[in-house]
Design an enzyme around this catalytic site. Structure first.
Site, PDB file in Angstrom:
ATOM      1  CE1 TYR A 577      -3.587  -2.462  -0.155  1.00 33.49           C
ATOM      2  CE2 TYR A 577      -3.091  -3.084   2.101  1.00 33.49           C
ATOM      3  CZ  TYR A 577      -3.782  -3.297   0.925  1.00 33.49           C
ATOM      4  OH  TYR A 577      -4.673  -4.336   0.829  1.00 33.49           O
ATOM      5  NE  ARG A 720      -7.722 -17.473   5.101  1.00 32.76           N
ATOM      6  CZ  ARG A 720      -6.606 -16.796   4.860  1.00 32.76           C
ATOM      7  NH1 ARG A 720      -5.738 -16.603   5.831  1.00 32.76           N
ATOM      8  NH2 ARG A 720      -6.356 -16.305   3.658  1.00 32.76           N
TER       9      ARG A 720
END
Length: 787
Positions: A577, A720
């Site tokens: 990013y 997750r």
């Protein structure tokens, strides 16, 4: 078949034995260059499980080997004048010479032909002489056959950083002993164990720089052995150290361990008019560092596996294909563990700030094969004592449930809900989905819930559905979520602040990760005008004016985060990013003071942003930084670079480094595995001296307990599992409660164990229906930002 084994080590002898036993009609020959009783090295180690495998493969030799073993359960670690001893480890030591003699005798008993004192210079001629249908290249670590056919086998040989010498002693040891001694130049360590009634192996290891600093590279054997005897005198009780490689001159008996990996294990040559496979086995095919004692295990299990495959009566090509496919995976598992173990011993100095209790735990779990609960199975009393020590001398508490204080914030445990992109915002404003998503996980027992990467500008979003914090509506929506978390749970909540840079203006995750929008794309900014991929638009290289505007935007968002009441702020400097695009040499091709080969230059702008944000963020609240510790691509950031990057952020005032990796370039090729990024967090924490958060494939409470207990990280970010189960932490704690609930002096949030957990779960039920409805309606909506 006519089977020819070149090399009479454990692999060649054991395969010969098993094949002859399987079919006495086979003609099996083993050719060895040494005499029957010549061997170098001292003892070898096998686990109890490996011995069971030998019993199943050939009971008569297993009985003889078992009778010759010296068995022990204890490991003792000596460090800084103290020691820690734990039990239940189940190892067997046997002299290498004794093992080979047992296998030689057993081979002769079943009709294998053994040919000694024959140095094989031409394996094809020898294969023709014996009319071989199959050649086993079991010619060891320095395999000539592997070298000759390197174009097929494609070996990758990595010489490791330490020097070691394999010695023996008549000092009898009643435990597998690890002894660490510090000198003016650095640390030496001994790996020692008894392998027969009178003798112990005594391997001494040290980094090459330390070895050279003491002049050991210039010493003859007797002088070097005298040096080692003096250094480890307290463990030898007057016994001498002995070499059985006295034919070597100078320092030739001090070697660097070569880690061997081969891409292919089977080569074929036409010999005598037929196509003959030449199959690598044992150390010729692979090596695993002696610190996990698996070299002989792998060699014997190679032999067992290939012999079992031949018992299927499949065509030989299928047999060899199955053997290579299956064994290469099993070997890779051991080699990955061996790599972790090797690196631990190469970097002992990294852990010497620990007390012996944690140092020993770190050593025992160094390979990541032995976990927290596995240690409990081995020695529950010792582990419970360690848990109590880790908790400050109070009752034993699972490490992941111990509190953690950073600045003025105390987290009730070490579990963090990782920031996850959910692609559910409207114009940057978080919706009810975010309230349910984050609120449910706050009620689920985690100590800290992190909001997904949130942009300081509209153009800094990854997708049109990502969150932002540049206006009052967004601020009000976030404040509502923060208020709920603070009012309805004991969790803390943090915001991850970041700008997408060259990876922005893309589709929501389920429409194509990092794929550009079909229409309506907005302009991008980055360190350099390099597109993330061929299909992505090229960003504009930031000007000084762009930097000033962007820094001001980050500061404004940080002020808004303060107004929202967030407990924690994280600056996203990872994954390619905007700020990460400055740090990585792959994405930063600037020639000004913000680019080039200097890490200081490439970190200059991210540090400017960090410093500006630090100035407006409350001094008593943590400010962390997420970095990519490894780009997993040629020319990218390395773990060595990550240490320097972390030092720069620490000096600028960072309180914690959130250690991730990858996603800088589409060319990245990460090496995945459970807890695969944790070693990066470990290194930064213990070399830089700053708190770290580990993230990536941490899926079980056992993983988190091991990481925290070993001092590899201070927090574990889990994504997750929290998507599948918002109450993952509560459920993990409930599973641990039989251990923990017996203690009445638990921290108050876990007082009475299960009763308190049930109270928190009942709070969760207040929003469970809404959560189920929202999550069902947006199935597959949430996708983890972690790769």
């Amino acid at each position: 078949m006519n089977i020819l084994c070149i090399g009479g080590g454990p692999a060649g002898l054991y395969f010969a034995l098993l094949m002859k036993q399987q079919n006495p009609a086979h003609r099996v020959t083993v050719v060895e260059r040494n005499r029957p009783f010549d061997t170098f090295g001292w003892g070898v180690v096998l686990s109890d499980q490996t011995l069971e495998n030998l019993r199943a493969a050939d009971a008569p030799s297993a009985v003889l080997i078992g009778d010759a073993f010296n068995h022990w359960d204890d490991i003792e670690v000596f460090f800084k004048g103290r020691s820690v001893r734990s039990s239940g480890h189940g190892f067997c030591g046997i002299g290498r010479k004794r093992l080979l003699n047992i296998l030689q005798d057993r081979c002769l008993a079943v009709g294998v032909e053994l040919v000694f004192e024959t140095d094989v210079a031409d394996e094809q001629a020898l294969a023709a002489q014996y009319d071989a249908d199959l050649v086993i290249a079991s010619d060891g670590l320095n395999s000539r056959i592997r070298t000759r056919y390197a174009a097929t086998y494609q070996p990758d040989i990595d010489l490791r950083q330490c020097r070691f010498v394999w010695l023996g002693t008549h000092k009898k040891l009643d435990a597998f002993t690890f002894a660490f001694e510090q000198t003016e130049h650095g640390w030496f360590q001994a790996h020692a164990y008894q392998f027969d009634a009178h003798t112990s192996t005594f391997i001494i290891e040290t980094p090459e720089a330390v070895w050279k600093a003491h002049g050991l590279d210039a010493m003859e054997q007797p002088e070097a052995i005298a040096f080692c005897e003096k250094l480890f005198a307290k463990y030898l009780d007057g016994n001498a150290l002995i070499s059985n490689a006295t034919h070597l001159r100078g320092s030739a008996n001090w070697i660097r361990f070569p880690r061997v990996i081969c891409n292919t294990w089977v080569h074929r040559e036409t010999v005598g008019g037929k196509r003959v496979p030449i199959v690598l086995m044992g150390d010729a095919a692979h090596t695993a560092h002696f610190s996990i004692g698996s070299g002989t295990k792998l060699a014997l299990e190679d032999a067992i596996d290939l012999a079992n495959e031949f018992a299927t009566d499949l065509p030989i090509d299928e047999v060899l294909t199955h053997y290579e496919a299956r064994r290469s995976v099993e070997v890779l598992k051991i080699q990955n563990a061996a790599r972790n173990s090797t690196e631990w011993f190469e970097n002992v100095n990294r852990y010497t700030g620990m007390e012996v209790e944690q140092f020993a735990y770190s050593l025992l779990t160094r390979s990541q094969r032995i976990s927290h609960e596995n240690l409990r199975l081995r020695d529950a009393a010792w582990l419970e004592g360690y848990e109590a020590w880790l908790a400050g001398g109070k009752a034993a508490i699972p490490p992941m449930l111990t509190p953690f204080t950073l600045k003025g914030i105390t987290l009730k445990n070490r579990i963090v809900v990782s920031p996850m992109a959910t692609y559910s915002a409207v114009d940057g404003v978080p919706q009810d989905f975010h309230l349910v998503h984050l609120g449910a996980r706050a009620l689920g027992g985690a100590a800290l819930v992190m909001v997904e990467m949130t942009s300081p500008t509209p153009e800094g979003r990854i997708t049109p559905a990502c969150t932002g914090l540049w206006n009052d509506a967004q601020q009000a929506a976030f404040a509502r979520i923060v208020h709920f978390v603070h009012g309805s749970s004991t969790a803390r909540i943090g915001l991850q602040l970041g700008h997408s840079g060259p990876k922005g203006s893309t589709r929501v995750g389920w429409e194509g990760t990092d794929e550009p929008l079909p229409e309506g794309n907005w302009p991008l900014l980055a360190a350099s005008a390099l597109a993330y991929g061929e299909q992505n638009q090229a960003p504009a290289a930031m000007t000084r004016a762009d930097m000033d505007r962007m820094t001001a935007a980050f500061v404004d968002s940080a002020r808004r985060a303060v107004a929202c009441g967030f407990d924690w702020l994280e600056l996203h400097c990872a994954h390619g990013y905007l700020l990460a695009s400055f740090i990585s040499p792959i994405t930063n091709q600037r020639t000004d003071e913000y680019g080039g080969s200097s890490i200081d230059n490439r970190c200059r702008y991210p540090l400017e942003v960090f410093t500006a944000v630090r100035a407006v963020w409350p001094a008593d609240k943590p400010l962390s930084v997420r970095i990519s510790a490894h780009d997993w691509a040629p020319g990218g950031t390395t773990p060595d670079d990550a240490v320097q990057i972390a030092r720069l952020f620490k000096a600028a005032g960072a309180d914690l480094i959130d250690v991730s990796s990858g996603q800088t370039t589409r060319a990245a090729k990460p090496v995945y595995g459970r807890m695969y990024q944790t070693p990066f967090a470990d290194r930064i924490r213990n070399e830089v001296g700053i708190a770290t958060m580990a993230v990536g494939a941490i899926t079980e409470a056992d993983h988190a307990n091991s990481i925290i207990a070993a001092g590899r990280a201070d927090l574990c970010a889990i994504a997750r599992p929290h998507l599948a189960d918002p109450a993952w932490t509560l459920h993990a704690a409930a599973q641990l409660s039989p251990v923990a609930a017996a203690h009445t002096d638990w921290p108050v949030q876990y007082a009475s164990g299960r009763d308190q957990m049930l109270r928190e779960i009942s709070k969760q039920k207040q929003v469970a229906a809404l959560a189920a409805q929202a999550l069902s309606a947006t199935k597959n909506r949430a996708s983890e930002e972690e790769g």
